[in-house]
Structures are given as structure tokens and as C-alpha cells.
Design a protein around this motif. Structure first.
Motif, PDB file in Angstrom:
ATOM      1  N   ASN A  81       0.852  -0.946   0.024  1.00 13.78           N
ATOM      2  CA  ASN A  81       0.249  -0.301  -0.216  1.00 13.78           C
ATOM      3  C   ASN A  81       0.872   1.378   0.204  1.00 13.78           C
ATOM      4  O   ASN A  81       0.420   2.441  -0.613  1.00 13.78           O
ATOM      5  N   SER A  82       1.837   1.680   0.527  1.00 14.50           N
ATOM      6  CA  SER A  82       2.520   2.697   0.741  1.00 14.50           C
ATOM      7  C   SER A  82       3.503   2.666  -0.844  1.00 14.50           C
ATOM      8  O   SER A  82       3.365   3.493  -1.647  1.00 14.50           O
ATOM      9  N   PHE A  83       4.173   1.646  -1.462  1.00 16.91           N
ATOM     10  CA  PHE A  83       4.030   1.698  -2.991  1.00 16.91           C
ATOM     11  C   PHE A  83       3.484   1.938  -3.417  1.00 16.91           C
ATOM     12  O   PHE A  83       4.008   3.064  -4.001  1.00 16.91           O
ATOM     13  N   LEU A  84       1.906   1.331  -3.462  1.00 19.72           N
ATOM     14  CA  LEU A  84       1.617   2.525  -4.710  1.00 19.72           C
ATOM     15  C   LEU A  84       0.856   3.991  -4.047  1.00 19.72           C
ATOM     16  O   LEU A  84       0.164   4.637  -5.527  1.00 19.72           O
ATOM     17  N   LYS A  85       1.160   4.364  -2.749  1.00 22.67           N
ATOM     18  CA  LYS A  85       0.532   5.566  -2.352  1.00 22.67           C
ATOM     19  C   LYS A  85       1.321   6.511  -3.405  1.00 22.67           C
ATOM     20  O   LYS A  85       1.191   7.863  -3.311  1.00 22.67           O
ATOM     21  N   ILE A  86       2.869   6.282  -3.085  1.00 24.33           N
ATOM     22  CA  ILE A  86       4.056   6.955  -3.193  1.00 24.33           C
ATOM     23  C   ILE A  86       3.829   7.107  -5.400  1.00 24.33           C
ATOM     24  O   ILE A  86       4.293   8.181  -5.387  1.00 24.33           O
ATOM     25  N   THR A  87       3.909   6.129  -5.836  1.00 22.44           N
ATOM     26  CA  THR A  87       3.505   6.018  -7.077  1.00 22.44           C
ATOM     27  C   THR A  87       2.390   6.207  -7.264  1.00 22.44           C
ATOM     28  O   THR A  87       2.129   6.502  -9.232  1.00 22.44           O
ATOM     29  N   ASP A  88       1.383   6.641  -6.515  1.00 24.21           N
ATOM     30  CA  ASP A  88      -0.103   7.030  -7.610  1.00 24.21           C
ATOM     31  C   ASP A  88       0.415   8.197  -8.702  1.00 24.21           C
ATOM     32  O   ASP A  88       0.507   8.751  -8.300  1.00 24.21           O
ATOM     33  N   GLY A  89      -0.587   7.498 -10.452  1.00 26.36           N
ATOM     34  CA  GLY A  89      -0.055   8.649 -10.470  1.00 26.36           C
ATOM     35  C   GLY A  89       1.240   8.747 -11.728  1.00 26.36           C
ATOM     36  O   GLY A  89       0.488   9.768 -12.391  1.00 26.36           O
ATOM     37  N   VAL A  90       1.510   8.169 -11.392  1.00 31.54           N
ATOM     38  CA  VAL A  90       3.339   8.613 -11.619  1.00 31.54           C
ATOM     39  C   VAL A  90       3.376   6.992 -12.735  1.00 31.54           C
ATOM     40  O   VAL A  90       3.438   7.101 -14.234  1.00 31.54           O
ATOM     41  N   PHE A  91       3.734   5.830 -11.326  1.00 27.45           N
ATOM     42  CA  PHE A  91       4.086   4.103 -11.862  1.00 27.45           C
ATOM     43  C   PHE A  91       2.717   3.943 -12.508  1.00 27.45           C
ATOM     44  O   PHE A  91       2.463   2.688 -12.671  1.00 27.45           O
ATOM     45  N   THR A  92       1.737   4.562 -10.991  1.00 26.73           N
ATOM     46  CA  THR A  92       0.979   2.743 -10.504  1.00 26.73           C
ATOM     47  C   THR A  92      -0.288   4.238 -11.291  1.00 26.73           C
ATOM     48  O   THR A  92      -0.397   5.409 -11.120  1.00 26.73           O
ATOM     49  N   GLY A  93      -0.713   3.158 -10.448  1.00 27.99           N
ATOM     50  CA  GLY A  93      -2.951   4.082 -10.711  1.00 27.99           C
ATOM     51  C   GLY A  93      -3.849   3.898 -12.382  1.00 27.99           C
ATOM     52  O   GLY A  93      -3.053   3.494 -12.496  1.00 27.99           O
ATOM     53  N   LYS A  94      -4.612   4.494 -12.364  1.00 27.65           N
ATOM     54  CA  LYS A  94      -5.646   4.159 -12.745  1.00 27.65           C
ATOM     55  C   LYS A  94      -4.860   5.066 -14.395  1.00 27.65           C
ATOM     56  O   LYS A  94      -5.343   4.659 -15.098  1.00 27.65           O
TER      57      LYS A  94
END
Length: 121
Positions: A88-101
Motif C-alpha cells: 500500500n505504501s508503494f502504491l501511494k507513493i507511485t500513484d499517478g506516476v507509475f501506478t494508478g488509473k
């Protein structure tokens, strides 16, 4: 900003930015080193995730990142696997850059750890 055991980390591995995450170019390769926090879930950690995410959004706009032939992410916490604090912390940090919709960037290689077990996904 360092909390918990991080002060000792910075004494042994100082970085000129004072942060535990950074971007560095080596030839045609751009390394993006991400932290993702420690073992404790606190409100301060969530602030650090947001701070690191904002930094990442700006860092990937840099010429060092944009012109690299190879982009490698080095992450403290795993990006995949069982949904846990680390993932979850990785996904929060990379959201909109390398991950996310709608991620804005792509990476060639992701190396991550922290789970203390080998896995290939």
C-alpha cells in the motif's frame, strides 16, 4: 525529515538532499530510488508518502529521467503481492506516476524488497 531509526541510516548513508529517496543518472540509465517508510503505520508516515509522491511527480519531469534509455525503480517496499502495509505504501507513493488509473510514466525494471522472501511476479 527522518523519524524512528532513520537518523542512524543517514549517519551511515548520508545523501546530499537529506531525503531517503532520490533520482540519479548513470550513463543512459536513470535510477529512481524510493523509500516507502518503515515498519510503523502512523499519521507521520502518511505525510511522508504524500511528500514522496509530490517529489516523484516532479522528478520524472526532469531531463535526467525523460532522456534516459533505461529507467530503473529501486523500492524499499514491494509493488505487488498480498495487500499489506508495504504494498500500500508503494502504491501511494507511485500513484499517478507509475501506478494508478492513468500512470504518466513507465519504467523498464522494478527492484523491490522488504518482504524478506524471494519472489518473482
Amino acid at each position: 525529515m527522518h523519524i524512528f531509526y532513520w537518523e542512524a541510516f543517514f549517519e551511515v548513508f548520508p545523501h546530499h538532499t537529506g531525503r531517503s529517496y532520490f533520482l540519479v543518472r548513470y550513463g543512459d540509465i536513470c535510477f529512481v530510488a524510493l523509500d516507502g517508510g518503515g515498519h510503523h503505520i502512523t499519521p507521520e508516515m502518511h505525510l511522508l508518502y504524500a511528500e514522496e509522491n509530490q517529489w516523484l511527480k516532479e522528478a520524472v519531469k526532469s531531463p535526467e529521467f525523460q532522456s534516459a534509455k533505461c529507467r530503473i525503480i529501486l523500492a524499499h517496499m514491494p509493488a505487488m503481492g498480498e495487500k499489506s502495509y508495504g504494498t500500500n505504501s508503494f502504491l501511494k507513493i507511485t500513484d499517478g506516476v507509475f501506478t494508478g488509473k492513468n500512470p504518466s510514466e513507465k519504467a523498464d525494471i522494478l527492484l523491490s524488497g522488504h518482504t524478506h522472501e524471494a519472489s518473482i511476479t
